[in-house]
Design an enzyme around this catalytic site. Structure first.
Site, mmCIF file in Angstrom:
data_model
loop_
_atom_site.group_PDB
_atom_site.id
_atom_site.type_symbol
_atom_site.label_atom_id
_atom_site.label_comp_id
_atom_site.label_asym_id
_atom_site.label_seq_id
_atom_site.Cartn_x
_atom_site.Cartn_y
_atom_site.Cartn_z
ATOM 1 C CG ASP A 17 4.405 42.139 38.698
ATOM 2 O OD1 ASP A 17 4.707 41.287 39.550
ATOM 3 O OD2 ASP A 17 4.180 43.329 38.976
ATOM 4 C CG ASP A 121 6.349 39.072 42.658
ATOM 5 O OD1 ASP A 121 7.443 39.616 42.413
ATOM 6 O OD2 ASP A 121 5.455 39.631 43.317
ATOM 7 C CD GLU A 122 8.994 42.809 39.445
ATOM 8 O OE1 GLU A 122 8.595 43.442 38.443
ATOM 9 O OE2 GLU A 122 9.194 43.343 40.538
#
Length: 409
Positions: A17, A121-122
């Site tokens: 993350d 983003d993860e």
């Protein structure tokens, strides 16, 4: 703790993350912003919300989804920036390459084909079948972390455990720039003092419901007999009870299909102009259906969201035969709006989302008994082709000439 939980489990699920992703990209690309509170979301005088903010801004109480005007009151000296989606998407692709592949010196082999991208983003990785080739999950996780920092100059938090819930929790516990492993023999005790909000799926409404039942910490749920919480709040109760015990059987699912597609806008000034709202929904339908056709997908539900000037919001949905037709979905959305909104009070936001996405069938069996509706699919495809060749403004429906679509705030 029962035998299920003390049994040996391999910590082979990795959750990665990026820390304050949008703001970190801005600080990286503009060195003068480093160390300063940065808020990404737009002009603080607009009516938009915070997309994300740097950790310097979070020290003042600024949070994602907070109205920008409130963020400015909390942190008046912050730097406010618009959302640069294309740049963030490009950086995200670079990060995913680091997650997916070994360094070039090692031959750029894939760590694992089992990677589930959750958002820009993860992502999750299941490296259970890769340990003999690339070493321990901890070694893989540290290599990924070091590469993202060295090659892209970004911080990424890494969590490792034996299931998805605990891997994600592990990545959150030591943010920013965290690295944490949660093993089976420590999960029960680690979970026990944490607030119930740490359980996957517990948002504000669920937290209030659990508060009403006197359940404030995960340990309170651990102490409940099986079935008690499900009897009180339904199927979510079973999920929360299992997560509290470290049980999560969901696999890491590569290539997970997107479940919905949406578009919304916050107005610069509240409006009751029903024709303007209809134009917006029509325009959103064109944008979203074009994306569906690009992915050879269709939608089975149409949802219209409206938010009033007092911030109260409602959503109304309608199930349709799977379609990616601009006209059909636009007309359905407008019908939902007419049924849900009488023209007052004023609105500050309107949105359209399409759900139950499925692949477009190669052939569709017609009916001998149901009248055939007008089929605009060929027109849509021809218009898409013209736009690809000559630009997005090359062709459109006549009613689009009157559209005045505000930019996202």
């Amino acid at each position: 703790m029962d035998n299920y939980h003390v049994a040996a489990k391999t910590c082979s699920i990795i959750h990665c993350d990026l820390d304050a992703f949008y703001a970190s990209v801005e600080q990286r690309d503009t060195p003068s912003l480093q160390g300063k509170p940065v808020i990404v979301g737009g002009n603080p005088r607009s009516r938009g919300v915070v997309a994300t903010c740097s950790y310097e801004a979070r020290q003042y109480g600024v949070k994602s989804a907070m109205p920008l005007v409130q963020a400015q009151r909390l942190c008046p000296h912050a730097v406010f920036l618009p959302v640069a989606r294309q740049r963030y998407q490009e950086v995200s692709r670079q990060v995913l390459h680091c997650l997916r592949c070994q360094p070039q010196v090692m031959g750029a082999a894939d760590y694992t084909p089992v990677m589930e991208i959750l958002s820009i983003d993860e992502a999750f990785l299941d490296v259970s079948s890769s340990l003999s080739a690339f070493g321990s999950p901890e070694s893989i996780g540290r290599t990924i972390k070091q590469r993202v920092e060295k090659e892209l100059n970004l911080k990424i938090s890494v969590g490792i455990s034996y299931n998805k819930f605990l891997a994600k929790l592990a990545s959150q516990l030591d943010k920013p720039d965290g690295f944490r492993v949660i093993r089976a023999d420590e999960a029960w005790a680690l979970l026990r003092p944490l607030p119930v909000q740490c359980l996957w799926g517990v948002g504000e409404k669920a937290r209030q419901e659990l508060d009403r039942l006197g359940l404030y910490h995960i340990g309170d749920i651990q102490d409940l007999p099986e079935g008690w919480l499900a009897d009180k709040i339904g199927s979510a109760g079973k999920l929360f009870w299992e997560l509290a015990r470290g049980i999560d059987s969901r696999p890491v699912t590569p290539g997970r299909q997107r479940k919905s597609l949406g578009r919304e806008v916050t107005f610069a000034a509240d409006t009751t102009d029903i024709n303007y709202l209809k134009d917006l929904l029509d325009r959103f339908a064109v944008e979203l259906c074009r994306k569906l056709r690009q992915k050879d997908m269709e939608a089975g539900t149409v949802t219209v969201k409206i938010k009033y000037s007092n911030f109260a919001a409602i959503s109304r949905s309608k199930t349709i035969s799977p379609s990616n037709s601009d006209m059909l979905i636009g007309e359905t959305a407008i019908g939902i709006l007419q049924d849900a909104y009488p023209g007052y009070p004023p609105l500050r936001l309107i949105g359209l989302s399409l759900g139950k996405l499925t692949a477009t069938p190669a052939l569709e069996q017609g009916s001998l008994f149901v009248p055939v509706e007008a089929d605009t699919s060929e027109i849509d495809r021809v218009m898409d082709d013209i736009r690809r060749r000559f630009g997005s403004q090359a062709i459109g429906r006549a009613n689009a000439l009157t559209w005045k679509i505000p930019k996202d705030e």
